[in-house]
Motif scaffolding. Sequence first.
Motif, PDB file in Angstrom:
ATOM      1  N   PRO A 137       0.888  -1.108  -0.252  1.00  0.00           N
ATOM      2  CA  PRO A 137      -0.080  -0.083   0.368  1.00  0.00           C
ATOM      3  C   PRO A 137       0.847   0.842   0.002  1.00  0.00           C
ATOM      4  CG  PRO A 137       0.000  -0.812   1.913  1.00  0.00           C
ATOM      5  CD  PRO A 137       0.794  -1.952   1.391  1.00  0.00           C
ATOM      6  N   LEU A 138       0.503   2.305  -0.704  1.00  0.00           N
ATOM      7  CA  LEU A 138       1.442   3.518  -1.108  1.00  0.00           C
ATOM      8  C   LEU A 138       2.586   3.497  -1.304  1.00  0.00           C
ATOM      9  CD1 LEU A 138      -0.677   5.422   1.963  1.00  0.00           C
ATOM     10  CD2 LEU A 138      -1.361   5.414  -0.486  1.00  0.00           C
ATOM     11  N   GLN A 139       2.850   2.233  -1.638  1.00  0.00           N
ATOM     12  CA  GLN A 139       4.185   2.282  -2.581  1.00  0.00           C
ATOM     13  C   GLN A 139       4.590   2.486  -4.462  1.00  0.00           C
ATOM     14  OE1 GLN A 139       5.747  -1.323  -1.502  1.00  0.00           O
ATOM     15  NE2 GLN A 139       5.207  -1.893   0.817  1.00  0.00           N
ATOM     16  N   SER A 140       5.219   2.670  -4.756  1.00  0.00           N
ATOM     17  CA  SER A 140       5.741   2.858  -5.592  1.00  0.00           C
ATOM     18  C   SER A 140       7.097   1.904  -6.644  1.00  0.00           C
ATOM     19  CB  SER A 140       5.863   4.533  -5.875  1.00  0.00           C
ATOM     20  OG  SER A 140       5.425   5.184  -6.233  1.00  0.00           O
ATOM     21  N   LEU A 141       7.007   1.617  -7.664  1.00  0.00           N
ATOM     22  CA  LEU A 141       8.339   0.466  -8.122  1.00  0.00           C
ATOM     23  C   LEU A 141       8.492   0.734  -9.696  1.00  0.00           C
ATOM     24  CD1 LEU A 141       6.636  -3.266  -7.809  1.00  0.00           C
ATOM     25  CD2 LEU A 141       8.279  -1.769  -6.151  1.00  0.00           C
ATOM     26  N   GLN A 142       9.838   0.900  -9.825  1.00  0.00           N
ATOM     27  CA  GLN A 142      10.380   1.187 -10.864  1.00  0.00           C
ATOM     28  C   GLN A 142      10.284   0.152 -11.931  1.00  0.00           C
ATOM     29  OE1 GLN A 142      13.217   3.392 -10.421  1.00  0.00           O
ATOM     30  NE2 GLN A 142      12.215   5.443 -10.051  1.00  0.00           N
ATOM     31  N   LEU A 143       9.999   0.180 -12.873  1.00  0.00           N
ATOM     32  CA  LEU A 143       9.680  -0.997 -14.351  1.00  0.00           C
ATOM     33  C   LEU A 143      10.516  -0.755 -15.474  1.00  0.00           C
ATOM     34  CD1 LEU A 143       6.304  -2.349 -14.305  1.00  0.00           C
ATOM     35  CD2 LEU A 143       8.375  -2.880 -12.523  1.00  0.00           C
ATOM     36  N   GLU A 144      11.795  -1.423 -15.945  1.00  0.00           N
ATOM     37  CA  GLU A 144      12.750  -0.682 -16.865  1.00  0.00           C
ATOM     38  C   GLU A 144      12.573  -2.095 -18.103  1.00  0.00           C
ATOM     39  OE1 GLU A 144      17.111  -0.588 -17.478  1.00  0.00           O
ATOM     40  OE2 GLU A 144      16.374  -1.925 -16.428  1.00  0.00           O
TER      41      GLU A 144
END
Length: 1670
Positions: free
Chosen positions: A789-796
């Motif tokens: 919850p309330l997180q962000s991930l970076q996909l390349e």
Amino acid sequence: MKISCQEVVILNPPGEMDVEDRESPCEIASDSCGLPSVHLSTGEDSDEDFSCPETSNEDGAALSHLDWLEELYEFPSARREDHDDVDGDGDLAVAAVDGEKRRYAETARMFKLRRNLDQLDCFHRQKERDVLKAREELKLCCHNIESLVEHRDNLEREIERQRAADDSVAVFRLRSQHKHLCQELQTEEELEGHINTGLKQQELVLREVEVELGRFSSLRQEVQEEQRLFQAHKNQKTSTRLQQERKASQNLQLKMQHLKQKQAVLLKTEEAGCQTKIEEGRANHKIACNYLKETIRRMQRQEAEKQQQRREFLEKRIQAVNSLKSNIAATQESLRLQQSRARVNAQKEEVRRRQLRESLEAQGINSIKHMYQQKQVEEIKRKQAEFEERQKSKRVEIVAKILQEERQVKSRRRHRGLPPKPSTCDRVPLPGRAGETLLRYLAPRPPSDPEERATPQLIRFSDVSSSSSASSDVGDLEETVYREEDHRGLADSLAEPEFSGLWDQNHEQLPDKKMAVAQTEVKQKDPALAGGALNIPAKKMRGPPFISKPEVIFFKDFEVGIIYKQKIVLTNVSYVTNYCKLLGVSARLKDFLSINFEPPGSLSTGMSCDMQAVFQPTINEDLKGEVHFVSALGPFSVPVRCTIKKCELEVDGQFIDFGSHVVGQTISRIITLTNKGALATLFSLDTSSCLIPETSRVQTASNVSANTCQENRNPDTTSEGRSRSVSMGTVALSEALQKEHPGSEASTTGPEIVPEARASSDGHVQMSDSHADSGDLSLGYVREGEIGPLQSLQLEVLFSPTIPGRVQLDFHIVFSDFTSKPIPIQVRGVAVSVPVWVVQPSIDLKICMFDRLYQDSIVVQSRASSALRLTFEVCPEMRKHMELLPKTAFIQARSSFNAQLKFLPSSLSKDAKNLFDSDTGVLEVPMAVQVAGQVTAARFTVHAVVTSSELQFDRTLVDFGFCSVHQSVTSSVRLTNPSLLPQDFGFLAVPEFIELQPNDGFGTLLPQETLEIDLVFSAKKAKEYNFQLRCKSGMNRDFLLSCRAAGVRPPLQLSHSLVKFGATALGDQSTAVLHLIYPPANRQSSKSVPPVGKDAPRLFSFSVPEGSDISIAPSAGRLLAGERCLLQVTFRPRLPDKDIQEEALRLLRRAELHRVEELGRSRRAEQEAFKEVPVVTGKGKKASVIPKTSQASDGPQPDQLTESPTPAELRPWPERQEEARASLLHSFTGRYRESTVPCFVSDGDPPQDDPQAQPAWSAFNTLYLQLQCPAVQPPLVVISNSARSVIDFHQVAVGERVLKRFTVQNISPETLDLRSSVLDVHGPFSLVKALRCIRPGEKHTVVLAFSPSLEKKYCELLEVCSQKMTLEMTLSGVAVVPAVTSSHPGGVLDFGHVLQKESTTRVLKLQNSSVVAVGFRALLASLSPSRPAGGADSLTSLLRTYTDSPVHPTVGPQNFSGLSVFSVVPPEGSVAPGQSLDITVTFRPDHPSVHYSDRLTVELTNKSKVCVVDVKGAASSHNMYLLGGDVLTVPIESLLPPLTTRRHPLTELELKEKPTTPVLVTLRATYTAGVLTPAVRELQVGCIATQSVTKGGEFHWDNAGSLQQLGFSVEPSKGSVETGHKRTVTVTWVPHRGYKPHEVVQTCLPLTLTGDDTHVYRVTLMALVSTTAD
């Protein structure tokens, strides 16, 4: 005669009166004598001297000497003596002056004497009043003394009685009262003596004043004579003055007549001159009209020729437009066919898949897995084939380029010069350019599969190149993405036209976003500005009067069972002091949200108040609603949102464009996946193409609102996409989700989906690796995982181009949460090898107009390592219209260069026929940029749609015809915009006599739009009008419209053509008065149309719409020239019957639903009671109770509720309609209506030969009356009497008084002061209960009485007035004379003998033959408070000598018990019309007496008597009685018990003897003319019929034989009597021999009556002979 002091001053000469006043002895006054201070005053004295002064009541006042009055009395004689001393030979003038002075002096003396005598009379009257007042006080004092003495005697007797009873407490209390009473008695006696002394003194003063009045009687006569002479002199002077005035008036009349004659002569002369000038003017006018007509004809011919040319040109344009429309229709039809064909193919494919799935399931194979694998294999094969085709095409292109370069090298070597520049004049076909143009402007048919649909986009992206990833512009990429999405929407839409530029609004998206961001910043900085309008006095308030902080009450990510609180601040942003009141929350939030709010009262501008919202959720779902408030400026609300924990997943971009990169580079881009929700989920990257993009759209940071609208618009599509995403996207994550989060909500997505996902997980994992990379595009290492919850991930995402060309990769981010949709990601990249290129190969100038300048920027990008020279070329056809600046430039290494494009279209159809399509307006210009050292030029294309800027009217001339000066004529014209762009327009310099609508002639026309404009012409004068209207467009072009009209004046005129009624309450009325005028012919204009006879009579008629609230009186009539008619317009607002019936229907439905709910609730309660309470059978066993569900129930069935009654069925239920009327009145908010009433005017009277024929009417003579009728809620309503305004008393008997009540209620927020109109004081109606002020919501009952005195119909109007309305109540009633008769005619009603303490009854019947019920009263004289006066009850009647027929009193003896002897049932009542009523009279005595009597009077309510009956009866202690004989006792008996005196004891003989009743029988024999008539008397023996004794009685005379010696005989001497009967006993006396005259013969014998007891009457017979005739 009384005259004021001012008149006295005028009559007296100045100076003389002052001397007289000073010398007059009347100024001396004595206050002690009681006389007023009388003096002769001048004009300075006030009028108070003539008022009667108050006198002093002090003791010993005496009358003083009145010397002043005697001197005035002697004054005339002294004046006469002085006059006699005047010498007769003296000067006559002096004598005349003395005579005049003497007249003035005598007149003044007369007035003074009159005034003084009046004061003396007033003083005498005052003394008389004082004496009478003193006597009244003395009388009252004496009366008080008598009452006190009587009270004292009573107290003394009471003291003696209590003392005898040995009650010391009562004796002490009575003694204190006696003492206090004695003190009061002493005080009253002293006051009596004081009053008596004062009375004697007042009488003494009165006698003295009377003596003085007698002394001055002669003086009074003299004053009266002088007054008579003065009045005669005054009348003479008046007559003389009147004659003089008459003569002066006659002279003035002669002068006025002479002057009028002169004026008439001058007027005739002027009229003759005017007539001559008028004739000359008419002749000149005829000549001018002829010239004008010729000019008009010539202009009309010219205008007709121009109109014909315009019409031909317009037909050509119409044909062109029609051809364009036909082409568009054909294109759309082809699109429809293609879509329908694609839809059918899709359906067939779906059917095939379904059949395949069913067959696989029948064979026991997992159909989902099998179909998925098959689809993946097909996709791989398709991509492989496409890749091979692209490779082949690329090899061919490379080989062609190599060969071309070799040829160029050879040519350069051969010519040794610069390479020739390719010509830009020829249209070079670019690859993919034709498809792109058709897609944009001609709306090509959409491809059947996603790959074909994306082909035009890939072609468009292939022309975009950049030098490196560092130099790519993010903003340009976003614009490219938005443009592609718009083109995609245009390709998918079937309702949009062929040319995308007409409706393309991409240029408005960015300003809207910027404006939204700016508004958000303003709201954050200053919340007061977010509530509506700014604090500018010249503008009105906009938005809500209060703003809340925060603007939305947001409870985010709540959990069930936890209480959340939030504080909200409300700020007054209005311009006035306001208040805030809480109304409640929405029905959806009532069970979960509560508001703690205390109303703060009045709040100034900028002030705030707090409230607290408490949220306690009980269900786990999203909630929305509002908190409603009300203020002085109106209601407002604060939105409330409550959201549960959920996954809100979004990415920073769904489209990644790497741009153009050189082969061999590696570029990476980051996709940020953000979970804004409070729920964790698993994700994975799916590169399969099975997910349809239309069903997998999710919210991104840039288009949240747009996607939300799409989800709401396509719920079916969203649900289908969600199911597909769950079945496909969660296949690889289902097992991991159950292992890691066994208790989370995501694991419970459904028992049917998870097994299928497990079954296909292995195959999916194997397929994902093979499709993870697509050529040069690949994904990073992170391909699956969990996002909290309330997180962000970076996909390349990586782009490594190897071969020049376009590369694409489509994949989805799939989540385990079933509510989260898969997010599609599109990755695009272009591998290029050209060092210089144009960033935008297609420049779209959208829609342009002729003769307008347009500019745009062309960006050229270079990846070369050195600076290069650029040359911009324009084809020769467009060099007059298009220009590129600069023509030559240098671009630096690895940078960009911006060139300016200018476009000014003018005559494209002539100069550029090959590039410009004149039918559609499409312009396509190929352009080229020559680069030094580069063989291939950088080419780009400029696209535009060129349209005109004209506005067209449907006609060039507007003829209004004849128009009355009192009305307006409307004509409509159609203004068309043939352009493809919207154009602003406005009519300028509009004359004052014409009005344009809508929006006063200003507005905006959309492309191809036609607007109808209303021209309202109002003639000011009766003349001809010719004018032109100028319409100016936003392009500063003028378009003219010619108009003409003729103004006429109707023969009749209204004094007011507009009536504005005030705010009138429902039930009230407003009246306006105006005049209809027929002016004479000389005042009317010569333009009156049509011409009729001079001063002909006119008929008029007002046509009021049916069912209107307006009434006009008179509505029709006839007017002659010079006359006027008074018109009364009345506005009576009322509720429509249709609204009342609809409201009644609604109330009936609601009541029916409520009744059904109550019935269902009661049935459920009964069923539960039956289940809980066991029933004991006869054998003592408990039996279960099963409720019976019968089909026939008492309440209505559900199917009955669906068929609601119609309004016609409500008519038998007036109470429903009255309830609906009251509901509508309470909820009425106001109504405003405007109506126009026409007044038709005839051309004259109907033909004389046919009077019944309709007269001729002309439309030009019609008048119009405009009415503005505002209706408001009535502050006062009638809530009783079925809300009717008629109080009908119906039929009431004359003399009766009937009361009626009606109740009014104040439904306004103000206190009303009720008043009523004055009813006729001589009428039958009266207001019994006074009116009062009623507060808001209170009720007041008005009581009315109706008491008619004459037989007729009555009707009267009662007005109940308040501050805001007048409630009219009509009172009506009919007076009827009652006709009631009695069965007994009147007289005597004898009950006979009755045993004591027993009763008997008689019945009287009353018959009512009238038409109304009549009330009556049965009155007994014994029960009357004042018994009737008469001789029977007087003392003299009781003391008179009783004869054979004595006079008995009206009311006889009464019962000892206090109860009435006679009683009447009923004592009062009412007899129905045409019915009869029995009145029962009961005789019930309690002691023996023969004198029982009473008087029964039956009278009606109007005091008229029906009958008067004298009832009488007798009572006996035995059943046998004797009647007859002389009266021996007084007929009135005392009610006191008989006195018991002590006597000596009775002997045994006396005890044995029975008591006897004495009876005296007097016999008179008459002797007349020698004839002796024997005396005969009759006695009656009766037997009373009783229930206890059934047998009769007997009687016998004792010693009857001894009577014969004295001449007496009794017949019969003995006998028996039956019960209830009487028997007559005759007693006869004949004088025996030896009878002496005047001798009285007397004997006594007993008569024994035997019945229930033996009773003896001692009968005394006394006989004598009478010689008189009596």
